[in-house]
Motif scaffolding. Structure first.
Motif, mmCIF file in Angstrom:
data_model
loop_
_atom_site.group_PDB
_atom_site.id
_atom_site.type_symbol
_atom_site.label_atom_id
_atom_site.label_comp_id
_atom_site.label_asym_id
_atom_site.label_seq_id
_atom_site.Cartn_x
_atom_site.Cartn_y
_atom_site.Cartn_z
ATOM 1 N N UNK A 146 0.843 -1.193 0.000
ATOM 2 C CA UNK A 146 0.000 0.000 0.000
ATOM 3 C C UNK A 146 0.880 1.245 0.000
ATOM 4 N N UNK A 147 0.702 2.111 -0.990
ATOM 5 C CA UNK A 147 1.500 3.327 -1.090
ATOM 6 C C UNK A 147 0.958 4.437 -0.222
ATOM 7 N N UNK A 148 1.869 5.194 0.416
ATOM 8 C CA UNK A 148 1.473 6.324 1.255
ATOM 9 C C UNK A 148 1.867 7.655 0.637
ATOM 10 N N UNK A 153 1.027 6.632 -4.497
ATOM 11 C CA UNK A 153 2.245 6.053 -5.057
ATOM 12 C C UNK A 153 3.151 5.516 -3.952
ATOM 13 N N UNK A 154 3.935 4.494 -4.325
ATOM 14 C CA UNK A 154 4.851 3.874 -3.375
ATOM 15 C C UNK A 154 6.030 4.781 -3.091
ATOM 16 N N UNK A 155 6.453 4.806 -1.828
ATOM 17 C CA UNK A 155 7.681 5.477 -1.440
ATOM 18 C C UNK A 155 8.685 4.426 -0.982
ATOM 19 N N UNK A 156 9.932 4.836 -0.850
ATOM 20 C CA UNK A 156 10.963 3.905 -0.406
ATOM 21 C C UNK A 156 10.667 3.408 1.002
ATOM 22 N N UNK A 294 14.128 13.276 6.288
ATOM 23 C CA UNK A 294 14.229 12.186 5.324
ATOM 24 C C UNK A 294 13.150 12.295 4.264
ATOM 25 N N UNK A 295 13.551 12.106 2.999
ATOM 26 C CA UNK A 295 12.637 12.099 1.862
ATOM 27 C C UNK A 295 12.920 10.846 1.042
ATOM 28 N N UNK A 296 11.993 10.439 0.156
ATOM 29 C CA UNK A 296 12.204 9.221 -0.629
ATOM 30 C C UNK A 296 13.505 9.215 -1.419
ATOM 31 N N UNK A 297 13.965 10.387 -1.893
ATOM 32 C CA UNK A 297 15.181 10.449 -2.696
ATOM 33 C C UNK A 297 16.410 10.824 -1.889
ATOM 34 N N UNK A 326 8.004 16.428 2.845
ATOM 35 C CA UNK A 326 9.203 15.857 2.227
ATOM 36 C C UNK A 326 8.885 14.487 1.651
ATOM 37 N N UNK A 327 8.098 13.680 2.379
ATOM 38 C CA UNK A 327 7.712 12.360 1.879
ATOM 39 C C UNK A 327 6.775 12.466 0.691
ATOM 40 N N UNK A 328 5.916 13.515 0.689
ATOM 41 C CA UNK A 328 4.988 13.707 -0.423
ATOM 42 C C UNK A 328 5.647 14.378 -1.619
#
Length: 425
Positions: A146-148, A153-156, A294-297, A326-328
Motif C-alpha cells: 500500500x503506497x502512502x 504512489x509507493x515510497x521507499x 528524510x525524503x524518498x530520494x 518531504x515524503x509527499x
C-alpha cells in the motif's frame, strides 16, 4: 488540437532540471492540473501538471534527460483519443530501461499464463528509480504494498516497511516445461555471476556532492565533541507528551528542545550563527535553522525561519509539516534556501558519533546522535544515565576552539536543565 507541456519556472537561478519520472504514458487520459511528470532540481522534486484535459500524445523527453526551463517535454491532445501504438522514441527508451531493471533474472520466454495483468504492469511503470531498486533488492511484489505517497504512489519507506514486516513477497516464477536455449545460457550468469548496476546520479545528489566537497575545499573544518545527559528532557517529554499533543496537534519530540537550546547558545556565541563573505564576517540577529529530514530520494534540508521567535510547539509543528511534505515531495524551493545554522539528527538512524560537514555558506553544523544508557559519575557515584554525544563541526577561520566549546557547553546546560529555556538563561 495538441497542447505543449513545458518545463515550468523552477525558482530563482534554476534554469534546468532532470526528468525523473513519467507519471503518465502515451494514450492515457489526463485531467487539467493532474501531474504527468516529476522533475528533479538541485533542491527538490517538482511535479509538472497537465495544462489541459485530454490524452497524452508524444513524449518529447525521456526519463533521465536534462531539460531547460520552457522546453517542451510532451504534447497533449485535447479531448481526443490518441493511438497508444504511436509511442515515440523517448517512450521506447524509457520502457526499455525499465524493462531491463524490472526483470533482470526473468526467463526469456515465460508461459502465457504467468503474464502480468495490465494493472500490475501499470503500477510497475509508476515506480521511481529508488523505489524500483528497493523492490528488486527486497524481492517484493509492488502491487501488494500500500503506497502512502501522493496519489497512493509507493515510497521507499513503504517498501522498507513491507520488507521488515516480511509481507508482499514476490512469488517465484514457475519454470517453463521447455526452456529455450537463450534462457538456459543466461542461467549461470543469473545464479552465480557477479552483477553491477550503473545508475545515473540524481540532480539532487550531484548538488549535494558538489556542495559538500566545496565545503571541505574552502572551510578550515574542525569538530568538537561533548556529551549530554538526556534524563531531564526525557522526563519532561514523558510527563507532558499527551497534553502537548492534545493541545497542539503534534507530538513532542527532542528537536524542539535542541533548536531552542541552539538558539540560546548562539546568543552567547554569535559567530556560530555567522558566515564569511569575502573578507567580511556577516552576523545575523536572527537564527534560521536548517533541519535535515528524510525524503524518498534522500535527505533534504528545509529551513525553520526565525527560530528565535518560535515556541517549542511552533518548532515541532514546523518540523512535522516539513517531514510530511518531504515524503509527499511537495516542499517548495524557497523553503530550502537560506539557513544560518544546521542541525542534523543522525541518531534516528542509530548513529553513535559522527563529524558532520558544514553546509556552505554557514559556518557550523550540530550533529545529534542516538541516546543510550551509559555509566557516568554523578556526585562521586557511578550511575546509569541516558547519554547522547554532540558534535559541532565549524569553520575554524571564523570560530575559535574556545567559542565552539562554549557553544556546546551552553547547549548541554540547557538540555540538562530545560528550565533555562523558559527563563532565557
Amino acid at each position: 488540437m495538441a497542447t505543449d507541456v513545458v518545463v515550468p519556472t523552477l525558482g530563482e537561478s534554476i534554469t534546468e532540471a532532470t526528468l525523473g519520472q513519467w507519471l503518465k504514458k502515451p494514450g492515457e487520459q489526463v485531467k487539467a492540473d493532474e501531474p504527468i511528470a516529476s522533475l528533479e532540481t538541485d533542491k527538490v522534486a517538482v511535479e509538472v501538471p497537465s495544462p489541459v484535459a485530454g490524452v497524452i500524445g508524444e513524449l518529447v523527453a525521456a526519463e533521465g534527460d536534462t531539460v531547460n526551463v520552457g522546453a517542451v517535454i510532451a504534447r497533449i491532445t485535447e479531448g481526443g483519443a490518441a493511438a497508444a501504438s504511436a509511442t515515440p522514441a523517448a517512450e521506447n527508451k524509457t520502457e526499455v530501461a525499465k524493462a531491463e531493471k524490472a526483470a533482470p533474472a526473468e526467463p526469456a520466454a515465460a508461459p502465457s499464463g504467468d503474464a502480468p495483468s495490465g494493472e500490475e504492469s501499470g503500477s510497475e511503470q509508476t515506480l521511481s528509480p529508488s523505489v524500483r531498486r528497493a523492490v528488486l533488492e527486497a524481492g517484493l511484489d509492488p502491487s501488494k504494498i500500500k503506497g502512502t505517497g501522493k496519489d497512493g504512489r509507493l515510497t521507499k519507506d513503504d517498501v522498507l516497511a513491507a520488507a521488515k514486516a516480511g509481507t508482499a513477497k514476490s512469488a517465484p516464477a514457475s519454470a517453463p516445461t521447455a526452456a529455450p536455449a537463450p534462457a538456459a545460457a543466461a542461467a549461470p550468469a543469473a545464479s552465480g555471476g557477479r552483477k553491477e548496476e550503473r545508475v545515473r546520479m540524481t540532480r539532487l545528489r550531484q548538488t549535494v556532492a558538489k556542495r559538500l566537497k566545496e565545503a571541505q575545499n574552502t572551510a578550515a573544518m574542525l569538530t568538537t565533541f561533548n556529551d549530554v545527559d538526556m534524563s531531564a528532557v526525557i522526563e519532561a517529554r514523558a510527563k507532558y507528551k499527551d497534553l502537548f499533543e492534545k493541545k497542539h496537534g503534534v507530538r513532542l519530540g527532542f528537536m524542539g528542545f535542541f533548536v531552542k537550546a541552539a538558539v540560546l547558545a548562539a546568543r552567547d556565541v554569535p559567530s556560530v550563527n555567522a558566515k564569511i563573505e569575502g573578507d567580511e564576517i556577516v552576523y545575523h540577529d536572527y537564527v534560521d535553522v536548517s533541519v535535515a529530514v528524510s525524503a524518498p530520494n534522500g535527505l533534504v534540508v528545509p529551513v525553520i525561519r526565525d527560530a528565535q521567535d518560535l515556541t517549542v510547539a511552533g518548532i515541532e509543528k514546523t518540523i512535522g509539516d516539513f517531514g510530511k511534505r518531504a515524503k509527499d515531495g511537495t516542499l517548495k524551493m524557497d523553503e530550502m534556501k537560506g539557513g544560518t545554522f544546521t542541525i542534523s539528527n543522525g541518531g534516528v538512524f542509530g548513529s553513535l558519533m559522527s563529524t558532520p560537514i558544514i553546509n556552505p555558506p554557514q559556518s557550523a553544523v550540530l550533529g545529534l546522535h542516538r541516546i543510550e544508557d551509559r555509566p557516568v559519575v554523578v556526585k562521586g557515584q557511578v550511575v546509569v544515565r541516558p547519554m547522547m554525544y554532540l558534535a559541532l563541526s565549524y569553520d575554524h577561520r571564523l570560530i575559535d576552539g574556545r567559542e565552539a566549546v562554549t557553544f556546546l557547553v551552553a547547549l548541554k546546560n540547557a538540555i540538562e536543565d530545560p528550565t533555562r529555556l523558559l527563563i532565557d538563561l
